[in-house]
Design an enzyme around this catalytic site. Structure first.
Site: not given
Ligand SMILES: NC(=O)c1ccc[n+]([C@@H]2O[C@H](COP(=O)([O-])OP(=O)(O)OC[C@H]3O[C@@H](n4cnc5c(N)ncnc54)[C@H](O)[C@@H]3O)[C@@H](O)[C@H]2O)c1
Length: 347
Positions: A107, A129, A171, A209, A219, A223, A227, A230, A234, A249
């Site tokens: 939990r 999120k 972003e 943000k 949201e 908030r 989007n 998106h 998305h 992304h």
């Molecule tokens: N929670 C939220 O508010 C929110 C907002 C925007 C996006 N997201 C989510 O974020 C995700 C995308 O995140 P992302 O673009 O960071 O992708 P990711 O986490 O897959 O990272 C991208 C790649 O870079 C590698 N990597 C990470 N840091 C590294 C570093 N310092 N050096 C070398 N390699 C590294 C990772 O292993 C991966 O292969 C999506 O799933 C999306 O839905 C969430």
């Protein structure tokens, strides 16, 4: 700003050490992925007390319940109790999924976000999120829960591939378009990504943000500004998730921002000049995404699953001039069709 610490800069890991020294927890677990374990964990280790590590496969294709099962199994094998603390070391995938696994185990365990991609630093790590993808739908299963802190150490970006930096910049661009008209002209002229001073950009985006999230954590209204780009972005990202060449992304969101800027202009919310400006900048930074007519109907179908929708209606965030968002704008399939055709024509 939220009421948990968000530390940004070269001292962030030292600040994390100080925070951990004053905190009370039973065990410490670092969750990372194969890439962040290789590139980032060695930089973090000297700053940590005794801890366990669990490493998951890297990539969006692993952001699903089977990986969560592995994490919950590792937590169970380590006999973590409710006082354990989890550190998520990685990009948006690790932050969303590690946070989700922590927030649901017994939990809810406390967790800290240590983002290692630009996208996670400027966006995903702030705002609470959490979630995983499900049956091809992005972030379909999840919840809101704030971390105990966010520690942003920009030198981690030194090993991040250039296309991932560019993905995160989407972003940053979005934050300017929805909330900072004054800063937009300066960003808009930055086309050499290698020359970008990332730390000021991160501070600027995190401030925007965090302010929006603090005003509307669940949201309900404001908030939704975040989007912008998106709804269509998305849907496109989801469509390409299972393809041999998935989009990053930010690459998908860049298409979404052009398409949704077009809809803003069509509704008289955005000037034709501003639409041209936004389109031109995004087109310069991001690789062209080829879209077939056959892609459009699946994108429309996916847009109907967007979490912002209500009453079966697609609700989209548009721009009301640069620097301002117009939330809850109903759009219909013909709008998406026209917007994607606009995107294709501007290539
Ligand atoms: N929670 C939220 O508010 C929110 C907002 C925007 C996006 N997201 C989510 O974020 C995700 C995308 O995140 P992302 O673009 O960071 O992708 P990711 O986490 O897959 O990272 C991208 C790649 O870079 C590698 N990597 C990470 N840091 C590294 C570093 N310092 N050096 C070398 N390699 C590294 C990772 O292993 C991966 O292969 C999506 O799933 C999306 O839905 C969430």
């Amino acid at each position: 700003m939220p009421d948990y610490p968000i530390q940004i800069g070269d001292q962030a890991l030292t600040q994390l050490t100080s925070w951990l020294e004053g905190a009370s927890f039973s065990q410490l677990l670092v969750l990372d992925d194969t890439h962040t374990h290789q590139h980032c964990y060695p930089k973090l280790v000297p700053h940590l007390p005794a801890h366990a590590v669990h490493t998951v496969p890297a990539g969006e294709q692993h952001k699903h319940w089977q990986t969560c099962m592995d994490i919950w199994q590792a937590m169970t094998d380590l006999a973590l109790d409710r006082k354990a603390l989890v550190l998520n070391l990685g990009g948006g995938v690790m932050g969303d999924m590690g946070g989700f696994a922590a927030a649901t185990y017994k939990r809810g365990l406390d967790f800290i976000q240590i983002p290692t991609t630009l996208l996670a630093m400027v966006d995903a790590s702030v705002g609470g999120k959490l979630g995983i993808d499900f049956e091809g739908y992005k972030n379909h299963i999840g919840l809101y829960r704030e971390p105990l802190g966010v520690y942003i150490f920009p030198p981690f970006l030194g090993t991040l591939p250039a296309e991932e930096v560019r993905s995160g910049l989407a972003e940053v661009i979005k934050h300017h378009l929805i909330a900072d008209a004054a800063a937009w002209p300066q960003l808009r002229h930055q086309t050499d990504l290698h020359a970008l001073a990332l730390e000021p950009i991160i501070r600027h985006s995190v401030q925007i943000k965090a302010d929006i999230v603090a005003a509307d954590p669940q949201e309900r209204g404001l908030r939704k500004a975040l989007n912008f780009g998106h709804t269509i972005g998305h849907a496109l990202e989801t469509l390409r998730l299972a393809s041999p060449h998935p989009l990053l992304h930010g690459e998908a969101i860049a298409v979404g921002m052009i398409a949704e800027a077009f809809l803003s202009q069509q509704r008289g919310l955005l000037s034709t000049e501003a639409l041209a400006d936004v389109t031109e900048y995004l087109r310069t930074i991001y690789p062209a995404v080829s879209l077939d007519e056959a892609d459009i109907d699946p994108i429309i179908q996916l847009a109907y699953h967007d979490k912002k929708n209500e009453g079966g209606q697609i609700l989209c965030t548009l721009l009301a001039g640069i620097g301002h968002a117009a939330v809850n704008q109903p759009i219909v399939p013909a709008d998406i069709r026209a917007a994607l055709r606009y995107y294709a024509q501007t290539g």
